[in-house]
Design an enzyme around this catalytic site. Structure first.
Site, PDB file in Angstrom:
ATOM      1  CE  LYS A 111      13.092   4.961   2.166  1.00 11.09           C
ATOM      2  NZ  LYS A 111      13.351   5.312   0.777  1.00 11.09           N
TER       3      LYS A 111
ATOM      4  CD  GLN B  69      12.288   4.333  -2.579  1.00 14.32           C
ATOM      5  OE1 GLN B  69      11.956   4.778  -1.489  1.00 14.32           O
ATOM      6  NE2 GLN B  69      13.452   3.760  -2.793  1.00 14.32           N
TER       7      GLN B  69
ATOM      8  CG  ASP C 280      16.185  10.753  -0.139  1.00 16.27           C
ATOM      9  OD1 ASP C 280      16.618  10.131   0.843  1.00 16.27           O
ATOM     10  OD2 ASP C 280      15.709  10.198  -1.153  1.00 16.27           O
TER      11      ASP C 280
END
Ligand code: NAP
Length: 291
Positions: A50, A94, A117
């Site tokens: 990422k 994460q 997200d």
């Protein structure tokens, strides 16, 4: 005739190139903060990818690494700090978090306007209500790959295998918004094979190696395989038995090289979109989360 391969790497590459051009025109660098708790090897690889992808399009990415022993309150304080940081446009914690953390509480503490997200109840709720939202990255990638095949989803029968909050549910909401007639199948579905056989579009997100067999796929259907499963022999396979289904489908994603590359590209797109909305003073989302 074998199916057309939907090349996720190429589509992701094009998306990244388009994002880089748009970012180059801004007077600032969109900022992405990734929070990595613990030392899970796979998560560390995802986070590194990422970071690299963000840098390649001109996004200022930083990773905050915390030990697995970090108290929940400290993690929440880190998120609160990022919520308040004007240079941070997107926040990603994460997942999965190490055992012991209240994942929902952490997700809910992210400012929905920075929730790249798309996992906060605010963004998930806006999507369910058919309103603009920051959409979860993998589902967003699935829709872009479907668009790539040229399939007109209006009135088509789509079956989504899996009902997770991360993939199945948002994919179903997006397909519904695109006017498909959507069935969500899951582990309690009575005859999943029959559901699939009726479908013009199959999206598999079950986490079961090669569960979808060739006989499940109607001639000419479009098949999107979200699954990523590592077999004992080290091979990486999807939730779809690719070699069997490729002879029936009109278009199909490979694993790897299908949905996977799209997820990070869509994260970058969400970061740009969050930056533009927030910095222009226009928030697409509801009031900020407290804390
Ligand atoms: P998940 O949270 O474990 O959900 C799996 C879903 O599949 C559940 O709804 C479950 O049903 C259903 N299911 C499990 N076994 C089934 C069976 N035998 N028959 C029918 N339905 C079954 O998984 P997820 O997070 O959605 O991920 C799904 C897959 O996508 C995994 O392989 C994951 O690695 C992959 N993934 C890939 C990406 C990417 O970037 N490409 C991103 C995220 C996930 P119940 O609800 O009834 O339990």
């Amino acid at each position: 005739m074998p199916a057309e391969l939907i090349d996720g790497r190429a589509v992701a590459e094009r998306l990244r190139a388009a994002l880089a051009l748009r970012i180059a025109e801004l007077s600032y660098k969109p900022g992405l903060a990734v929070v990595l708790v613990g030392d899970d090897a796979a998560s560390a690889v995802y986070v590194r990818n990422k970071d690299r992808a963000a840098a390649s399009v001109g996004i200022a990415a930083r990773t905050i690494r915390l030990p697995a022993s970090t108290p929940q309150s400290e993690l929440m304080a880190v998120v609160a700090g990022l919520n308040a940081d004007p240079d941070v446009d997107g926040i990603l914690v994460q997942l999965p978090l190490p055992t012991g953390f209240d994942t929902q509480a952490v997700i809910q503490s992210i400012d929905p306007a920075k929730d790249v997200d798309g996992l906060t109840p605010t963004n998930a709720g806006l999507l369910a209500a058919g309103q603009p939202a920051l959409v979860a990255c993998t589902p967003s990638g699935v829709m872009k790959l479907l668009a790539e095949t040229g399939v007109d989803l209006r009135g088509k029968r789509a079956v989504v295998l899996g009902r997770s909050v991360l993939v199945g549910k948002p994919v179903a909401a997006l397909l519904t918004a695109a006017d498909a007639t959507v069935t969500i199948a899951h582990s309690r579905t009575a005859d999943i094979e029959a559901e699939c056989r009726r479908a013009d579009v199959v999206v598999a997100a079950v986490g079961r190696p090669e569960m979808v067999r060739g006989s499940w796929i109607a001639e000419g259907a479009v098949v999107i395989d979200v699954g990523i499963n590592r077999l004992a022999d080290g091979r990486l396979v999807g939730d779809v038995a690719f070699d069997e289904c490729v002879g029936h489908a009109r278009a199909i994603t490979p694993v790897p090289g299908g949905v996977g590359p799209m997820t990070i590209a869509c994260l970058l797109e969400n970061t740009l979109s969050a930056a533009i909305s927030r910095r222009s003073g226009f928030s697409r989302t509801l009031p900020k989360a407290s804390g």
